[in-house]
Enzyme design. Sequence first.
Site, short mmCIF file in Angstrom:
data_model
loop_
_atom_site.label_atom_id
_atom_site.label_comp_id
_atom_site.label_asym_id
_atom_site.label_seq_id
_atom_site.Cartn_x
_atom_site.Cartn_y
_atom_site.Cartn_z
N ARG A 139 0.82 -1.23 0.00
CA ARG A 139 0.00 0.00 0.00
C ARG A 139 0.85 1.27 0.00
NH1 ARG A 139 -4.16 -2.55 -0.96
NH2 ARG A 139 -5.97 -2.72 0.35
N ARG A 149 -3.61 5.85 0.38
CA ARG A 149 -4.18 7.08 0.93
C ARG A 149 -3.28 7.86 1.87
NH1 ARG A 149 -9.60 4.42 2.80
NH2 ARG A 149 -8.00 2.87 3.12
N ARG A 158 -7.10 10.81 -6.23
CA ARG A 158 -8.34 10.09 -5.90
C ARG A 158 -9.55 11.01 -5.76
NH1 ARG A 158 -11.47 7.15 -5.13
NH2 ARG A 158 -11.44 5.78 -3.32
N ASP A 180 -5.84 -3.86 -8.14
CA ASP A 180 -6.46 -4.46 -6.97
C ASP A 180 -6.65 -5.94 -7.23
OD1 ASP A 180 -7.84 -3.44 -4.28
OD2 ASP A 180 -8.96 -5.15 -5.05
N TYR A 191 -13.68 -13.55 -0.32
CA TYR A 191 -14.50 -12.40 -0.73
C TYR A 191 -15.70 -12.84 -1.54
CZ TYR A 191 -11.24 -8.85 0.95
OH TYR A 191 -10.48 -8.05 1.75
O1 CP3 Z 1 0.35 0.30 -3.18
C1 CP3 Z 1 -0.13 -0.85 -3.36
O2 CP3 Z 1 -0.12 -1.74 -2.49
C2 CP3 Z 1 -0.64 -1.19 -4.74
C3 CP3 Z 1 -1.98 -1.37 -5.02
C4 CP3 Z 1 -2.90 -2.35 -4.31
C5 CP3 Z 1 -4.25 -2.02 -4.03
N1 CP3 Z 1 -4.86 -3.14 -3.56
C6 CP3 Z 1 -4.88 -0.70 -4.28
C7 CP3 Z 1 -5.95 -0.30 -3.34
C8 CP3 Z 1 -2.69 -3.67 -3.92
C9 CP3 Z 1 -1.42 -4.50 -3.93
C10 CP3 Z 1 -3.95 -4.17 -3.45
C11 CP3 Z 1 -4.16 -5.57 -3.01
C12 CP3 Z 1 -5.36 -5.90 -2.24
N2 CP3 Z 1 -6.65 -5.44 -2.42
C13 CP3 Z 1 -5.41 -6.87 -1.19
C14 CP3 Z 1 -4.23 -7.67 -0.73
C15 CP3 Z 1 -3.38 -6.90 0.21
C16 CP3 Z 1 -3.95 -6.63 1.56
O3 CP3 Z 1 -4.12 -5.46 1.88
O4 CP3 Z 1 -4.22 -7.60 2.30
C17 CP3 Z 1 -6.73 -6.92 -0.72
C18 CP3 Z 1 -7.23 -7.81 0.42
C19 CP3 Z 1 -7.50 -6.04 -1.49
C20 CP3 Z 1 -8.96 -5.74 -1.39
C21 CP3 Z 1 -9.13 -4.31 -0.98
N3 CP3 Z 1 -9.15 -3.25 -1.87
C22 CP3 Z 1 -9.17 -3.79 0.33
C23 CP3 Z 1 -9.17 -4.60 1.61
C24 CP3 Z 1 -9.22 -2.38 0.22
C25 CP3 Z 1 -9.14 -1.37 1.34
C26 CP3 Z 1 -10.38 -0.76 1.76
C27 CP3 Z 1 -10.08 0.58 2.38
O5 CP3 Z 1 -10.56 1.58 1.84
O6 CP3 Z 1 -9.35 0.62 3.39
C28 CP3 Z 1 -9.22 -2.08 -1.16
C29 CP3 Z 1 -9.22 -0.73 -1.75
C30 CP3 Z 1 -7.88 -0.30 -2.22
N4 CP3 Z 1 -7.12 -0.98 -3.10
C31 CP3 Z 1 -7.20 0.89 -1.83
C32 CP3 Z 1 -5.98 0.90 -2.56
C33 CP3 Z 1 -4.92 1.96 -2.55
C34 CP3 Z 1 -7.72 1.88 -0.79
C35 CP3 Z 1 -7.90 3.26 -1.06
C36 CP3 Z 1 -8.68 3.82 -2.19
O7 CP3 Z 1 -9.87 3.55 -2.34
O8 CP3 Z 1 -8.04 4.61 -2.89
#
Ligand code: CP3
Length: 344
Positions: free
Chosen positions: A23, A27, A36, A72, A149
């Site tokens: 991540r 954010r 965003r 994602d 999921y």
């Molecule tokens: O910087 C990075 O890590 C690269 C991009 C990345 C994202 N998601 C972008 C994202 C990566 C590698 C992921 C993987 C991902 N997505 C996982 C595996 C890693 C982990 O965290 O366990 C999982 C479980 C997901 C599913 C998912 N997508 C979750 C749990 C969330 C977070 C919800 C939240 O808002 O806290 C997302 C949304 C997401 N994917 C964000 C980002 C940067 C959050 C912010 C946004 O909406 O901009």
Amino acid sequence: MNDRFIKACRRERSDATPVWFMRQAGRFLPEYRKIRDKHSLIDICKDPELCAEVSALPVDILGVDAAILFADIMLPLEGMGVKFEIADGIGPIIRKSLSDFQSVSSLTTLETDSDIQYVMEAISATKKLLDSRVPLIGFCGAPFTLASYLIEGHATRDFIKTKKLMYTNPATWHLLMDKLSTSMGAYLRAQANAGVDAVQLFDSWVGCLGPTDYHTYVLPYSQKVFSYLNGREIPCIHFGTGTATILEEMRQAGGDVFSIDWRIPIDVAWRKLGYEVAIQGNLDPAVLLTKSDLIRSRAADILMRVGNRSGHIFNLGHGILPETPQENVRQLVAFVHEHTMSRG
Ligand code: CP3
């Protein structure tokens, strides 16, 4: 090219310990939040130029040794016929969750990259923008984490629906895991063809299982995903959280680098895994919410436990928390580099 990261994946010595963060393009970066404000997460992922810009942000701002593709784990599921949303602060939401053989049978399998061509274009654009400064990490969700999921419909603490289906309806479970592993294997191979330098398999929630269930219900499928990269020079990172008691089984599923969380000391985890693999981790992301002296001492403890052995990639045990001060992250990167360089 800064080759610290790739060298560590291969357990070769380099001038300093490489650092990157899960991540890191998220954010906690004001520059990301600005983008965003104008675009949804999915819009960024589907626009190769924007995606490249976001993936490169942490390289410029933090000085990390690798970039991770901005995408994602849910994206390729669209190509399998799954409809989902990603809700702010919550994560993926699937309104029509999978519950029976019928719903799993109707999923298609990704065999080519045509449904997710935009990810391949994003990889090319990101590679171009990075201009060989640092390697690019591609990734996918692991079959278990994606299945959770798909079955629960959203994030959960206890994985009851997932386990219930796994125990009581094994034919449906194995069909689902087979479709997911075939699709993710093809997806990772397409990413490798598009130019990523390493891949990470995100099995974020697999720590909810004990070793016997991991062995029966998960191992063959994660193994199958990795098998799509057999014979290639691309390092594979195998990530999970809460995995201290299933590391030996995860090791059997495959991977060149194991990414562990803070619940197990890194030296204990490495001993369990064996020194034929590299290790990634394992600072608690919450430590980055504190002061620099605590951050330094916790980072120094990890580096001390690793000692002089090559094959360590410094990372957190899970993703950076959104409320993390950017300056703390920059200082941590500099600290790990300076501390390990001076050690020689
Ligand atoms: O910087 C990075 O890590 C690269 C991009 C990345 C994202 N998601 C972008 C994202 C990566 C590698 C992921 C993987 C991902 N997505 C996982 C595996 C890693 C982990 O965290 O366990 C999982 C479980 C997901 C599913 C998912 N997508 C979750 C749990 C969330 C977070 C919800 C939240 O808002 O806290 C997302 C949304 C997401 N994917 C964000 C980002 C940067 C959050 C912010 C946004 O909406 O901009």
